[in-house]
Write an enzyme that holds these catalytic residues in place. Structure first.
Site, PDB file in Angstrom:
ATOM      1  N   ASN A  96       1.318  -1.135  -0.423  1.00  0.00           N
ATOM      2  CA  ASN A  96       0.070   0.243  -0.311  1.00  0.00           C
ATOM      3  C   ASN A  96       1.125   1.080   0.073  1.00  0.00           C
ATOM      4  O   ASN A  96       1.711   1.505   0.621  1.00  0.00           O
ATOM      5  CB  ASN A  96      -0.742   0.277   1.529  1.00  0.00           C
ATOM      6  CG  ASN A  96      -1.524   0.951   1.502  1.00  0.00           C
ATOM      7  OD1 ASN A  96      -1.533   2.231   0.798  1.00  0.00           O
ATOM      8  ND2 ASN A  96      -2.992   0.842   2.890  1.00  0.00           N
ATOM      9  N   GLY A 153       1.969  -2.116   4.524  1.00  0.00           N
ATOM     10  CA  GLY A 153       1.375  -1.125   5.348  1.00  0.00           C
ATOM     11  C   GLY A 153       0.879  -1.418   7.033  1.00  0.00           C
ATOM     12  O   GLY A 153       1.677  -2.022   7.582  1.00  0.00           O
ATOM     13  N   ASP A 155      -2.553  -1.601   9.590  1.00  0.00           N
ATOM     14  CA  ASP A 155      -3.616  -2.623   9.999  1.00  0.00           C
ATOM     15  C   ASP A 155      -4.601  -3.415   8.888  1.00  0.00           C
ATOM     16  O   ASP A 155      -5.182  -4.180   9.226  1.00  0.00           O
ATOM     17  CB  ASP A 155      -4.268  -2.753  11.070  1.00  0.00           C
ATOM     18  CG  ASP A 155      -3.452  -2.943  12.461  1.00  0.00           C
ATOM     19  OD1 ASP A 155      -2.616  -3.409  12.100  1.00  0.00           O
ATOM     20  OD2 ASP A 155      -3.226  -1.440  13.585  1.00  0.00           O
ATOM     21  N   GLY A 197       2.763   1.163   8.973  1.00  0.00           N
ATOM     22  CA  GLY A 197       1.073   2.324   9.145  1.00  0.00           C
ATOM     23  C   GLY A 197       0.574   2.690   9.382  1.00  0.00           C
ATOM     24  O   GLY A 197       2.235   3.214  10.678  1.00  0.00           O
ATOM     25  N   ARG A 262      -7.351  12.247   7.293  1.00  0.00           N
ATOM     26  CA  ARG A 262      -5.685  11.310   6.977  1.00  0.00           C
ATOM     27  C   ARG A 262      -4.547  11.667   6.526  1.00  0.00           C
ATOM     28  O   ARG A 262      -3.950  10.843   6.385  1.00  0.00           O
ATOM     29  CB  ARG A 262      -5.963   9.957   5.148  1.00  0.00           C
ATOM     30  CG  ARG A 262      -7.496   9.248   6.270  1.00  0.00           C
ATOM     31  CD  ARG A 262      -7.119   7.695   5.102  1.00  0.00           C
ATOM     32  NE  ARG A 262      -7.355   6.518   6.083  1.00  0.00           N
ATOM     33  CZ  ARG A 262      -6.401   5.642   5.901  1.00  0.00           C
ATOM     34  NH1 ARG A 262      -5.261   5.740   5.987  1.00  0.00           N
ATOM     35  NH2 ARG A 262      -6.953   5.028   7.448  1.00  0.00           N
ATOM     36  N   GLY A 459      -9.933  -0.989  12.578  1.00  0.00           N
ATOM     37  CA  GLY A 459      -9.386   0.286  11.734  1.00  0.00           C
ATOM     38  C   GLY A 459     -10.268   0.678  11.003  1.00  0.00           C
ATOM     39  O   GLY A 459      -9.977   1.849  10.024  1.00  0.00           O
TER      40      GLY A 459
HETATM   41  C1  LIG Z   1      -2.619  10.587  28.194  1.00  0.00           C
HETATM   42  C2  LIG Z   1      -2.213   9.840  26.996  1.00  0.00           C
HETATM   43  C3  LIG Z   1      -3.214   8.206  27.124  1.00  0.00           C
HETATM   44  C4  LIG Z   1      -2.707   7.809  25.766  1.00  0.00           C
HETATM   45  C5  LIG Z   1      -3.472   6.266  26.291  1.00  0.00           C
HETATM   46  C6  LIG Z   1      -3.106   4.968  24.758  1.00  0.00           C
HETATM   47  C7  LIG Z   1      -4.139   3.848  24.352  1.00  0.00           C
HETATM   48  C8  LIG Z   1      -3.927   3.906  22.205  1.00  0.00           C
HETATM   49  C9  LIG Z   1      -4.113   2.336  23.111  1.00  0.00           C
HETATM   50  C10 LIG Z   1      -3.748   2.064  21.129  1.00  0.00           C
HETATM   51  C11 LIG Z   1      -4.824   0.527  20.928  1.00  0.00           C
HETATM   52  C12 LIG Z   1      -4.677   0.699  19.443  1.00  0.00           C
HETATM   53  C13 LIG Z   1      -5.703  -0.865  19.215  1.00  0.00           C
HETATM   54  C14 LIG Z   1      -5.402  -0.388  17.816  1.00  0.00           C
HETATM   55  C15 LIG Z   1      -6.215  -0.201  16.810  1.00  0.00           C
HETATM   56  C16 LIG Z   1      -6.206  -0.919  15.438  1.00  0.00           C
HETATM   57  O1  LIG Z   1      -6.465  -2.161  14.998  1.00  0.00           O
HETATM   58  C17 LIG Z   1      -6.301  -0.018  14.912  1.00  0.00           C
HETATM   59  C18 LIG Z   1      -6.249   0.576  13.081  1.00  0.00           C
HETATM   60  O2  LIG Z   1      -4.727  -0.104  12.714  1.00  0.00           O
HETATM   61  N1  LIG Z   1      -6.265   1.496  15.352  1.00  0.00           N
HETATM   62  C19 LIG Z   1      -6.778   2.504  15.503  1.00  0.00           C
HETATM   63  O3  LIG Z   1      -8.211   2.580  15.708  1.00  0.00           O
HETATM   64  C20 LIG Z   1      -6.072   3.825  16.252  1.00  0.00           C
HETATM   65  C21 LIG Z   1      -6.769   3.455  17.655  1.00  0.00           C
HETATM   66  C22 LIG Z   1      -5.588   4.934  18.479  1.00  0.00           C
HETATM   67  C23 LIG Z   1      -6.109   5.353  19.347  1.00  0.00           C
HETATM   68  C24 LIG Z   1      -5.359   6.953  19.602  1.00  0.00           C
HETATM   69  C25 LIG Z   1      -5.484   7.248  20.871  1.00  0.00           C
HETATM   70  C26 LIG Z   1      -5.270   8.506  21.473  1.00  0.00           C
HETATM   71  C27 LIG Z   1      -5.953   8.775  22.755  1.00  0.00           C
HETATM   72  C28 LIG Z   1      -5.116  10.090  23.242  1.00  0.00           C
HETATM   73  C29 LIG Z   1      -6.396  11.003  24.470  1.00  0.00           C
HETATM   74  C30 LIG Z   1      -5.673  11.923  24.914  1.00  0.00           C
HETATM   75  C31 LIG Z   1      -5.881  12.441  26.109  1.00  0.00           C
HETATM   76  C32 LIG Z   1      -5.530  13.841  26.587  1.00  0.00           C
HETATM   77  C33 LIG Z   1      -6.141  14.582  27.567  1.00  0.00           C
HETATM   78  C34 LIG Z   1      -5.392  15.963  27.910  1.00  0.00           C
HETATM   79  N1  LIG Z   2      -3.472   2.045  -3.048  1.00  0.00           N
HETATM   80  C1  LIG Z   2      -4.583   2.989  -2.557  1.00  0.00           C
HETATM   81  N2  LIG Z   2      -4.872   3.854  -2.640  1.00  0.00           N
HETATM   82  C2  LIG Z   2      -5.703   4.589  -1.498  1.00  0.00           C
HETATM   83  N3  LIG Z   2      -6.420   2.997  -0.415  1.00  0.00           N
HETATM   84  C3  LIG Z   2      -5.232   2.157  -0.585  1.00  0.00           C
HETATM   85  C4  LIG Z   2      -4.775   1.608  -1.295  1.00  0.00           C
HETATM   86  N4  LIG Z   2      -4.020   0.681  -0.909  1.00  0.00           N
HETATM   87  C5  LIG Z   2      -4.819   0.347   0.084  1.00  0.00           C
HETATM   88  N5  LIG Z   2      -5.638   1.010   1.134  1.00  0.00           N
HETATM   89  C6  LIG Z   2      -6.624   0.948   2.488  1.00  0.00           C
HETATM   90  O1  LIG Z   2      -5.238   3.028   2.432  1.00  0.00           O
HETATM   91  C7  LIG Z   2      -6.658   1.441   4.043  1.00  0.00           C
HETATM   92  C8  LIG Z   2      -4.787   1.975   5.564  1.00  0.00           C
HETATM   93  O2  LIG Z   2      -3.881   1.296   5.019  1.00  0.00           O
HETATM   94  P1  LIG Z   2      -3.941   0.788   5.565  1.00  0.00           P
HETATM   95  O3  LIG Z   2      -3.616   0.253   6.825  1.00  0.00           O
HETATM   96  O4  LIG Z   2      -1.818   0.885   4.893  1.00  0.00           O
HETATM   97  O5  LIG Z   2      -2.668   2.547   6.799  1.00  0.00           O
HETATM   98  P2  LIG Z   2      -3.059   2.905   7.776  1.00  0.00           P
HETATM   99  O6  LIG Z   2      -4.509   3.161   8.050  1.00  0.00           O
HETATM  100  O7  LIG Z   2      -2.465   4.674   8.387  1.00  0.00           O
HETATM  101  O8  LIG Z   2      -2.171   2.609   9.076  1.00  0.00           O
HETATM  102  P3  LIG Z   2      -3.298   1.951  10.520  1.00  0.00           P
HETATM  103  O9  LIG Z   2      -4.126   0.420  10.035  1.00  0.00           O
HETATM  104  O10 LIG Z   2      -1.959   0.768  11.562  1.00  0.00           O
HETATM  105  O11 LIG Z   2      -3.540   2.650  11.509  1.00  0.00           O
HETATM  106  C9  LIG Z   2      -6.489   0.619   4.231  1.00  0.00           C
HETATM  107  O12 LIG Z   2      -7.322  -0.201   4.554  1.00  0.00           O
HETATM  108  C10 LIG Z   2      -6.151  -0.127   2.823  1.00  0.00           C
HETATM  109  O13 LIG Z   2      -7.561  -0.401   2.243  1.00  0.00           O
END
Ligand SMILES: CCCCCCCCCCCCC/C=C/[C@@H](O)[C@H](CO)NC(=O)CCCCCCCCCCCCCCC
Ligand SMILES: Nc1ncnc2c1ncn2[C@@H]1O[C@H](COP(=O)(O)OP(=O)(O)OP(=O)(O)O)[C@@H](O)[C@H]1O
Ligand SMILES: [Ca+2]
Length: 502
Positions: A96, A153, A155, A197, A262, A459
């Site tokens: 990707n 790429g 997730d 990614g 994005r 995601g």
């Molecule tokens: C104070 C800091 C606290 C930080 C807490 C961090 C917890 C992070 C847990 C991350 C879990 C990720 C699970 C994975 C999900 C993936 O299938 C998916 C696809 O890539 N990613 C997301 O959905 C992307 C999910 C991205 C989540 C980012 C969360 C950021 C939270 C920020 C909160 C800020 C509060 C600040 C208050 C002053």
């Molecule tokens: N050539 C492309 N143009 C646009 N979108 C694409 C292309 N190839 C793949 N994708 C889509 O892009 C989406 C996001 O890609 P990818 O998971 O690699 O990166 P990300 O979202 O930045 O990372 P993460 O999923 O780890 O948060 C995927 O769901 C996929 O379907």
């Protein structure tokens, strides 16, 4: 085992390749020897384990005066490598170019392709041109001629490849994915993830680090890590599979907001995370779940899933027994359901720890990669301050489940219905509420949200809020080995490339 300098041993399984060495390359280093006699040499490329689960390719060159002896060594080592039957010879690679920081193509060409070529792996490479390109392509190509599929790429890209592979296998086996009770056919074609990614949670949770070279080396040595997969249905209609996070409320709202941003790259999650944290919306609904009684562990265990995990092995044995006497299989529908109603800031179901660079121990540190269960985490309505305390514990050693407003259950299936869709279904929806939009009319400042949240499925957003989820034990396999216990003697691994006389 092959001895390399300073008492470091490399198992044959961790040798990358063996090659005759061109003398002019290394001559300068051995000028003294060269004056005496003509030398022959071969180089062994092997996996060097560094700190924090990082792997690197290192090499050691062996010099020899006897050409025949040198060739015998090369031959013998090559034969040993040939015997490593789990190593892939032919791979299908999807890149990707727009994932994460848009570095996928460069990462593959500069860091991964040279290693695949060193290990004599041949590849067919597809650079995706649009979303779902990889998924659709997997329904068209002859997947059976490959030893594995690699996705470069994040997730989301992994999810695409997984849907393509699992979907294709079910199609070829005559299994209807829309049937939520169907026994899905295991996918034995392994997937390798080259992380490029924004979150790379699946790679981090299965390897211990998000690093393209490390992942490429796990592919080369032919590692195999089974993975649980959850199927998600709505009214007998298949929606998606999930391997990492199925999140409603907080993580669903972050994802929905971040999709519009994005262009910000990985930073979009921090921006939307902060915004979603401030909005502090909670959602009402009902969860029904079946506890996972078959598995030995619990979400509050102190030990985590590691390479060779005995809890996952036990589940593998149970699965094999189930397959043997599938006629006698216990009907899942007959087992008890537990029901919880409430107001939730977040409902998270995780099939693995969901460790990632943002949260190195993950959403559920004791979740298992391949035990046939998911951890269902319910974060009830609480103050912003308490929710912040909960979030902060994802980044330190404190127990994030040790709060009165957080519950966690190990489950094998669950269903969720939002209050809104329950009301809709029973036709008690107040038309006025619909018109007045997003916030509760009676209590504008209470943060209660009369619209639904969105499910974040690895995601990707789901269109339906009412879902039925079932965990399929070890439905697919990765080129990984789970997270290895930390090596105590890390100094032994700090040796740089070396040269050795036979
Ligand atoms: C104070 C800091 C606290 C930080 C807490 C961090 C917890 C992070 C847990 C991350 C879990 C990720 C699970 C994975 C999900 C993936 O299938 C998916 C696809 O890539 N990613 C997301 O959905 C992307 C999910 C991205 C989540 C980012 C969360 C950021 C939270 C920020 C909160 C800020 C509060 C600040 C208050 C002053
Ligand atoms: N050539 C492309 N143009 C646009 N979108 C694409 C292309 N190839 C793949 N994708 C889509 O892009 C989406 C996001 O890609 P990818 O998971 O690699 O990166 P990300 O979202 O930045 O990372 P993460 O999923 O780890 O948060 C995927 O769901 C996929 O379907
Ligand atoms: Ca699991």
């Amino acid at each position: 085992m092959l001895p390399v300098p300073e008492n470091c041993f490399v198992p044959i399984s961790e040798i990358i390749s063996v090659e005759e060495t061109e003398l002019n390359k290394k001559q300068r280093n051995i000028g003294k020897w060269q004056k005496m006699t003509k030398l022959h040499a071969f180089t062994v490329y092997y996996v060097k384990k560094a700190r924090n689960h990082r792997w690197r390719c290192s090499d050691v060159t062996f010099w020899c005066v006897d050409e025949h002896l040198c060739n015998q060594w090369i031959q013998a080592l090559k034969e040993l490598l040939e015997m490593q039957k789990s190593r892939p010879k032919q791979l299908l690679v999807y890149i990707n170019p727009y994932g994460g920081k848009r570095q996928g193509k460069r990462i593959y060409e500069q860091k991964v392709a040279p290693l695949f070529s060193l290990a004599s792996i041949s590849t067919d490479v597809v650079i995706t041109e649009h979303a779902n390109h990889a998924k659709d392509n997997l329904f068209e190509v002859n997947i059976y001629k490959y030893d594995g599929v690699v996705c470069v790429g994040g997730d989301g890209m992994f999810s695409e490849v997984m849907h393509g592979l699992i979907g294709r296998i079910q199609k070829d086996s005559g299994i209807d994915q829309n049937n939520p009770k169907a026994s899905l056919v295991q996918c034995n074609i392994r997937i390798g993830i080259i992380p490029a990614g924004s979150t790379d949670c699946i790679c981090y949770s299965t390897v211990g680090i998000s690093d393209p070279v490390t992942s490429a080396l796990h592919i080369i040595v032919g590692d195999c890590q089974p993975l649980d997969v959850s199927s998600v249905h709505h009214n007998n209609m298949f929606l998606k599979y999930s391997v990492s996070l199925l999140g409603y409320g907080f993580y669903g709202d972050i994802l929905k907001d971040s999709e519009k941003k994005r262009w910000m790259g990985p930073m979009r999650y921090d921006y939307s995370g902060f915004k979603t944290f401030l909005s502090h919306h909670y959602y009402e609904g009902t969860i029904a779940y079946q506890p996972a009684k078959h598995t030995l562990g619990s979400p509050r265990d102190k030990d985590s899933c590691r390479t060779g995990c005995y809890i996952c092995k036990k589940s593998e044995q149970q699965l094999a027994e189930q397959h043997k006497d599938c006629g006698l299989k216990h009907e899942e529908g007959e087992e008890e359901w537990k029901v919880i109603k409430g107001k939730f800031l977040a409902i998270n179901a995780v099939n693995m720890s969901c460790a990632c660079p943002r949260s190195p121990k993950g959403l559920s540190p004791a979740a298992h990669l391949a035990d046939g269960s998911a951890d269902l985490i319910l974060v009830r309505k609480c103050s912003r301050f308490d929710f912040l305390r909960y979030l902060v514990r994802h980044t330190n050693q404190d127990d994030q489940f040790d709060f009165p407003f957080v519950d966690v259950y190990r489950v094998k299936s669950f269903q969720f219905t939002s209050k809104l869709s329950e009301d809709n279904e029973s036709n008690v929806m107040d038309i006025g509420k619909k018109r007045f939009g997003q916030f509760c009319r009676d209590h504008p400042a209470c943060c209660c949200n009369i619209v639904n949240s969105t499910w974040n499925c690895d995601g990707e957003t789901l269109d339906s809020s009412a879902i039925e989820v079932r965990v399929h034990c070890q439905l697919m396999k990765l080129f990984a080995r789970g997270i290895e216990e930390n090596c105590k003697d890390e100094a032994a691994y700090s040796q740089n490339s070396a040269e050795q006389l036979l």
